[in-house]
Design an enzyme around this catalytic site. Sequence first.
Site, short mmCIF file in Angstrom:
data_model
loop_
_atom_site.label_atom_id
_atom_site.label_comp_id
_atom_site.label_asym_id
_atom_site.label_seq_id
_atom_site.Cartn_x
_atom_site.Cartn_y
_atom_site.Cartn_z
N ASP A 115 -51.02 5.50 -56.24
CA ASP A 115 -50.67 5.09 -54.96
C ASP A 115 -49.31 4.41 -54.85
O ASP A 115 -48.85 3.77 -56.03
CB ASP A 115 -51.64 4.18 -54.47
CG ASP A 115 -51.20 3.60 -52.91
OD1 ASP A 115 -50.82 4.70 -52.05
OD2 ASP A 115 -51.46 2.50 -52.51
N SER A 116 -48.58 4.23 -53.92
CA SER A 116 -47.49 3.43 -53.57
C SER A 116 -47.63 1.88 -54.08
O SER A 116 -46.59 0.97 -54.10
CB SER A 116 -46.80 3.51 -52.17
OG SER A 116 -47.83 3.23 -51.14
N GLY A 119 -44.02 4.70 -47.11
CA GLY A 119 -44.16 5.17 -45.58
C GLY A 119 -42.78 5.29 -44.65
O GLY A 119 -42.87 5.96 -43.72
N CYS A 124 -52.37 8.21 -52.27
CA CYS A 124 -51.56 7.86 -50.94
C CYS A 124 -51.29 8.93 -50.23
O CYS A 124 -51.11 9.96 -50.46
CB CYS A 124 -50.07 7.42 -51.89
SG CYS A 124 -48.64 6.93 -50.67
N ASN A 125 -51.54 8.49 -49.04
CA ASN A 125 -51.23 9.73 -48.04
C ASN A 125 -49.96 10.15 -47.67
O ASN A 125 -49.44 11.16 -47.46
CB ASN A 125 -51.76 9.19 -46.49
CG ASN A 125 -53.30 9.17 -46.60
OD1 ASN A 125 -54.01 9.87 -45.69
ND2 ASN A 125 -53.82 7.92 -46.96
N THR A 126 -49.06 9.23 -47.83
CA THR A 126 -47.61 9.73 -47.61
C THR A 126 -47.04 10.53 -48.88
O THR A 126 -46.57 11.43 -48.59
CB THR A 126 -46.75 8.40 -47.63
OG1 THR A 126 -47.19 7.49 -46.72
CG2 THR A 126 -45.18 8.80 -47.21
N GLU A 172 -51.86 -6.03 -45.25
CA GLU A 172 -51.56 -6.85 -46.46
C GLU A 172 -51.24 -8.30 -46.45
O GLU A 172 -51.46 -9.18 -47.34
CB GLU A 172 -50.07 -6.19 -47.11
CG GLU A 172 -50.25 -4.78 -47.85
CD GLU A 172 -49.18 -4.22 -48.37
OE1 GLU A 172 -48.15 -4.62 -48.38
OE2 GLU A 172 -49.45 -3.05 -48.98
N CYS A 192 -54.13 6.72 -43.86
CA CYS A 192 -53.28 6.04 -44.65
C CYS A 192 -54.33 4.96 -45.36
O CYS A 192 -55.36 4.66 -44.90
CB CYS A 192 -52.40 5.00 -43.77
SG CYS A 192 -51.61 3.69 -44.55
N THR A 193 -53.84 4.72 -46.69
CA THR A 193 -54.94 3.95 -47.33
C THR A 193 -55.22 2.32 -46.98
O THR A 193 -56.34 2.33 -47.17
CB THR A 193 -54.02 3.59 -48.74
OG1 THR A 193 -52.66 3.09 -48.37
CG2 THR A 193 -54.08 4.73 -49.59
N HIS A 194 -54.51 1.84 -46.06
CA HIS A 194 -54.83 0.55 -45.58
C HIS A 194 -55.74 0.79 -44.36
O HIS A 194 -56.24 -0.30 -43.91
CB HIS A 194 -53.54 -0.24 -45.40
CG HIS A 194 -52.64 -0.35 -46.31
ND1 HIS A 194 -52.19 0.44 -47.32
CD2 HIS A 194 -52.01 -1.62 -46.82
CE1 HIS A 194 -51.34 0.05 -48.29
NE2 HIS A 194 -51.20 -1.55 -47.90
#
Length: 263
Positions: free
Chosen positions: A8-9, A41, A71-73, A150, A182-184
Amino acid sequence: MKSIGVFDSGVGGLTVAKELIRQLPNENIVYFGDTARVPYGIKSRETVIRFSIENILFLLKQDVKLICVACNTASSFALPVIKNHFRVPIVGVITPGVREAVYASKNKRIGVIGTKGTIKSRTYETEIKQLDPKVKVTAAACPLFVPFVEEGWLKGEVVLSVVKTYLKPLRQAGVDTVILGCTHYPLLAPVIQEVLGKDITLIDSAKQVAFEVKKILASEDMLQRSKGGKHRFYVSDNPEWFSSLAERFMGRQLKDVRKVENV
Ligand code: DGL
């Protein structure tokens, strides 16, 4: 014993790692968070593709049997281009989420939210239309959600007001299903649900992704049979920051996070 590689990023992909560990407790997992170069992103397609290839090459050096792009991006920009160029199966987060959303939607109006890059790529939209051309997709970028999560801002007046603003087009379009692309975003699910209403189905693809990984490993006879998988965590910068956020994303503390010098 070969591992499942996950990248992931940064820290967000731990939502996917958590689900992999839950569904595949015997598997070894190597996680790489590209914390030196996060966020993805807002980066260009070319840059995200380059970073993704570098991350995959790093994971291949860790003797992995499958790679999961959490990661979605990265899944949106890079996966369609690089998927078939490596010797291990590569699973992204888009297709499993799309399948679940198309299945869940009754009125064939699906909302997608994600980073600017994910939305710009239109990958979700393309994949939804491939599965069911009749679905109307409304997509919205929500760039403030990642910093909110975050910073631990998961509720309150400011968050509520921003969520309302970003989700207005989805409400106007009358979507009955929304992909948290998105992961978040799963961490903001309660406030998103509050704004959209309890009848709207929110899709968090982590469960489906882990299920897909399990399916592929089973079909290739690569599932680990001995008990007790080991989990290793690498980052490209700031392991302390990563560890401090890990609990929020994974529900447990991570002690041994290692920094990689050159990805
Ligand atoms: N992991 C990214 C994603 O799922 C979010 C954070 C970033 O922008 O790098 O799209």
